[in-house]
Design a protein around this motif. Structure first.
Motif, PDB file in Angstrom:
ATOM      1  N   GLN A   1     -17.757   2.923 -37.608  1.00 39.52           N
ATOM      2  CA  GLN A   1     -18.239   1.617 -37.175  1.00 39.52           C
ATOM      3  C   GLN A   1     -19.030   1.721 -35.877  1.00 39.52           C
ATOM      4  O   GLN A   1     -20.027   1.022 -35.677  1.00 39.52           O
ATOM      5  CB  GLN A   1     -17.048   0.659 -36.997  1.00 39.52           C
TER       6      GLN A   1
ATOM      7  N   ARG B   1     -22.444   3.035 -36.734  1.00 38.72           N
ATOM      8  CA  ARG B   1     -23.260   2.030 -37.428  1.00 38.72           C
ATOM      9  C   ARG B   1     -24.057   1.204 -36.421  1.00 38.72           C
ATOM     10  O   ARG B   1     -25.222   0.847 -36.666  1.00 38.72           O
ATOM     11  CB  ARG B   1     -22.364   1.117 -38.273  1.00 38.72           C
ATOM     12  N   GLY B   2     -23.429   0.884 -35.289  1.00 35.40           N
ATOM     13  CA  GLY B   2     -24.148   0.139 -34.257  1.00 35.40           C
ATOM     14  C   GLY B   2     -25.124   0.998 -33.477  1.00 35.40           C
ATOM     15  O   GLY B   2     -26.245   0.576 -33.187  1.00 35.40           O
TER      16      GLY B   2
ATOM     17  N   LEU C   1     -28.498   1.692 -35.053  1.00 41.24           N
ATOM     18  CA  LEU C   1     -29.417   0.547 -35.125  1.00 41.24           C
ATOM     19  C   LEU C   1     -30.249   0.410 -33.853  1.00 41.24           C
ATOM     20  O   LEU C   1     -31.270  -0.294 -33.862  1.00 41.24           O
ATOM     21  CB  LEU C   1     -28.624  -0.746 -35.357  1.00 41.24           C
TER      22      LEU C   1
ATOM     23  N   MET D   1     -25.352  -9.627 -32.431  1.00 38.00           N
ATOM     24  CA  MET D   1     -24.778  -9.222 -33.720  1.00 38.00           C
ATOM     25  C   MET D   1     -23.263  -9.371 -33.729  1.00 38.00           C
ATOM     26  O   MET D   1     -22.646  -9.435 -34.794  1.00 38.00           O
ATOM     27  CB  MET D   1     -25.162  -7.770 -34.034  1.00 38.00           C
TER      28      MET D   1
ATOM     29  N   MET E   1     -32.247  -5.830 -37.082  1.00 36.15           N
ATOM     30  CA  MET E   1     -31.046  -4.998 -37.007  1.00 36.15           C
ATOM     31  C   MET E   1     -29.892  -5.560 -37.817  1.00 36.15           C
ATOM     32  O   MET E   1     -29.016  -4.804 -38.250  1.00 36.15           O
ATOM     33  CB  MET E   1     -30.631  -4.840 -35.542  1.00 36.15           C
ATOM     34  N   SER E   2     -29.845  -6.866 -38.024  1.00 32.68           N
ATOM     35  CA  SER E   2     -28.760  -7.464 -38.801  1.00 32.68           C
ATOM     36  C   SER E   2     -29.053  -7.486 -40.295  1.00 32.68           C
ATOM     37  O   SER E   2     -28.211  -7.939 -41.083  1.00 32.68           O
ATOM     38  CB  SER E   2     -28.499  -8.896 -38.314  1.00 32.68           C
TER      39      SER E   2
ATOM     40  N   HIS F   1     -29.112  -6.259 -43.937  1.00 32.33           N
ATOM     41  CA  HIS F   1     -28.197  -5.354 -44.646  1.00 32.33           C
ATOM     42  C   HIS F   1     -28.915  -4.098 -45.133  1.00 32.33           C
ATOM     43  O   HIS F   1     -28.331  -3.009 -45.152  1.00 32.33           O
ATOM     44  CB  HIS F   1     -27.546  -6.074 -45.819  1.00 32.33           C
TER      45      HIS F   1
ATOM     46  N   GLN G   1     -29.348  -1.771 -42.115  1.00 37.84           N
ATOM     47  CA  GLN G   1     -28.067  -1.166 -41.746  1.00 37.84           C
ATOM     48  C   GLN G   1     -27.666  -0.079 -42.743  1.00 37.84           C
ATOM     49  O   GLN G   1     -27.143   0.971 -42.360  1.00 37.84           O
ATOM     50  CB  GLN G   1     -26.994  -2.246 -41.674  1.00 37.84           C
ATOM     51  N   HIS G   2     -27.913  -0.328 -44.023  1.00 34.11           N
ATOM     52  CA  HIS G   2     -27.581   0.661 -45.046  1.00 34.11           C
ATOM     53  C   HIS G   2     -28.420   1.924 -44.888  1.00 34.11           C
ATOM     54  O   HIS G   2     -27.899   3.048 -44.936  1.00 34.11           O
ATOM     55  CB  HIS G   2     -27.798   0.041 -46.433  1.00 34.11           C
TER      56      HIS G   2
ATOM     57  N   THR H   1     -30.100   3.088 -42.207  1.00 40.25           N
ATOM     58  CA  THR H   1     -29.896   3.833 -40.966  1.00 40.25           C
ATOM     59  C   THR H   1     -28.593   4.619 -40.986  1.00 40.25           C
ATOM     60  O   THR H   1     -28.534   5.731 -40.444  1.00 40.25           O
ATOM     61  CB  THR H   1     -29.895   2.887 -39.757  1.00 40.25           C
ATOM     62  N   PHE H   2     -27.546   4.093 -41.593  1.00 36.01           N
ATOM     63  CA  PHE H   2     -26.259   4.787 -41.582  1.00 36.01           C
ATOM     64  C   PHE H   2     -26.170   5.847 -42.677  1.00 36.01           C
ATOM     65  O   PHE H   2     -25.634   6.932 -42.451  1.00 36.01           O
ATOM     66  CB  PHE H   2     -25.121   3.788 -41.741  1.00 36.01           C
TER      67      PHE H   2
END
Length: 517
Positions: free
Chosen positions: A305, A308-309, A312, A345, A455-456, A458, A461-462, A464-465
């Protein structure tokens, strides 16, 4: 121009490495490009029942292995009082139970979990078996088989179509077929015809997976090989094709159950489907692959987690650079909008923006008083930090008492950064006035809002991680933006009246020259 060549080569190298890493993870590790995908995980239980005769018992059950379309995730048994061993190195994998003495009805369980893959799942079928020499048959049986094969060859164009015609012939009520199936059965007769026709084939035991079913029986199938192609034929119906969710349980032309010291054997199957996020299933599938062991998914959930931030942040930095370099917006601090976006966020958007403006405005009032005390910079910043913390605590208590739950999330804002923002805005107010403060403050909030929206997302986020290599592509893009020295959008808008005046003057001078002529 030549001195720019190493720079462009670096850009190409970073882009190639980033995209290559992402494509590798997608193709070899099956990581999807889009979020929200799911996979089916099937739990299959085999129940083996028999009656022990009071002596030692050795029971052996053929078990499946990973195959095209299915990946074996885990397996286990429930067999109290029995010794257990897995014969996974054999041509036909099996589980073997043994005990020194048993009497009466016995029930043994074998359980396995399978991931339903998309397509072949990177697996291939085992090599085709060699065609065994034709057995010696009675003359009447041999003549009947030759006639069936001769007629089938006339209606086929390949080994697989020949096998299809032979199986269809066995389902007819012709006297030759009845002679061939006598004392053999359909499955044995089909294998016999394949051997006589020189077709590489093997009989397998299959299980059709259906959610929530119990006491299911296996199905006899025939696998026919032709070079790299494999065809399946249901020996009960003669239909060709492998239905969806058909699990091949045993592939060695061997009995499904081998029992010593017992009688009245029966095996039945129960199955249950579970739909899981795609990454959960893939983590189990590739848990022994080194490329996954060194990925972010191998970290504990709390650290995942966190990353994940963190991953971003480059996306927010890219938004800031776009708005500053290409658009020309001025912000309070270079990366202050990214930190505000990260804080937003963690909070509701409206409540976060309102809380940020409220704290900064209140801090500016306090900072204006501190400027009259002629304090040193370090002491002044420290005082502003303490004031910001007290203001945050005060606003949180007030919001809680007013039943405004979103107001509690103001604690997610970085206190040190807010303090520095207040200090910078205060100095800017003293040097250039309130108008410039409003421009930079408004620009910071606008860029933070745009960064928050990106950045928010989905999909962002998918990507980048799950594809960390794309950070290299972002780095290459930022380096390209860093070399841009042209006009900004705001400058073009600001200087557009001058260009119109220039065009008007040019038109006027041309008219004056024409009149003089």
């Amino acid at each position: 121009m030549l001195e720019k060549i190493p720079f462009y080569l670096l850009i190409l190298l970073l882009t190639g490495l980033g995209l290559g890493s992402a494509i590798y993870r997608h193709i070899n590790l099956e990581v999807p490009w889009l979020p929200g995908e799911t996979r089916e995980v099937w739990s299959v239980e085999a129940r083996l029942e028999f009656v022990a005769q009071g002596n030692g018992v050795v029971a052996q059950l053929a078990i499946p292995r990973s195959q095209p379309g299915f990946t074996l995730l885990e397996q286990g048994t429930a067999s109290p009082g029995y010794g257990l061993s897995y014969l996974t190195e054999e041509d036909v994998p099996a589980v073997r139970w043994s005990t020194q003495q048993a009497a009466g009805k016995q029930v043994l369980y074998y359980r396995a979990r399978f991931l339903l893959d998309k397509g072949q799942g990177g697996l291939s079928w085992s090599a085709p078996p060699p065609v065994a020499p034709a057995p010696i048959l009675p003359e009447a049986t041999s003549l009947a088989a030759e006639r069936i094969i001769r007629q089938a060859r006339q209606q086929s164009a390949s080994q697989i179509t020949l096998a299809a015609q032979l199986i269809n012939s066995l389902l007819s009520e012709d006297q030759q077929v009845q002679l061939l199936e006598q004392d053999r059965g359909l499955s044995a007769a089909a294998l016999l015809l394949m051997r006589l026709a020189g077709i590489s084939a093997r009989q397998v035991t299959a299980l059709r997976l259906r959610h929530g079913r119990r006491n299911q029986e296996t199905l006899p199938y025939l696998m026919v090989y032709e070079e790299d192609e494999v065809a399946f034929f249901n020996l009960n119906t003669g239909k060709e094709g492998r239905p969806s969710r058909l699990l091949i349980w045993e592939m060695g032309d061997q009995p499904l159950i081998d029992l010593e010291g017992g009688r009245s054997t029966r095996v039945s199957f129960s199955m249950q489907r579970e739909v899981v996020p795609v990454q959960s299933g893939l983590d189990q599938k590739y848990q022994d692959v080194s490329a996954v062991q060194v990925s972010l998914h191998s970290l504990p959930l709390q650290e995942q987690q966190l990353f994940r931030g963190l991953l971003l942040i480059p996306v927010g930095v890219m938004v800031v650079i776009l708005m500053r370099v290409l658009v020309g917006l001025r912000t309070s601090g270079t990366f202050m909008p990214v930190l505000i976006a990260l804080a937003l966020m963690q909070t509701a958007l409206g409540a976060g923006l309102a809380g940020f403006v409220l704290v900064v405005a209140s801090g500016l009032v306090v900072r204006s008083y501190l400027s009259r005390l002629n304090l040193l910079l370090v002491a002044r910043i420290s005082a502003v930090i303490i004031v910001v913390i007290l203001l945050t605590a005060t606003f949180s208590v007030i919001a809680y008492n007013l039943r405004i739950v979103e107001g509690l999330n103001i604690i997610f804002f970085p206190m040190i950064i807010i303090a520095w923002t207040i200090e910078r805005m205060s100095l800017l107010w003293e040097e250039e006035g309130g108008t410039e403060v409003m421009k930079q403050g408004g620009g910071s909030l606008l860029v933070a809002l745009l960064a928050y929206m990106v950045m928010s997302n989905h999909y962002v986020q998918h990507l980048t991680f799950n594809f960390p290599g794309l950070q290299l592509v972002l780095l290459a893009f930022i380096l390209i933006l860093g070399s841009y020295t042209g006009y900004r959008l705001i400058e073009l808008i600001r200087f557009s009246p001058l260009s119109k005046q220039g065009q008007t003057r040019a038109g006027g001078s041309d008219g004056k020259q024409d009149s003089e002529r």
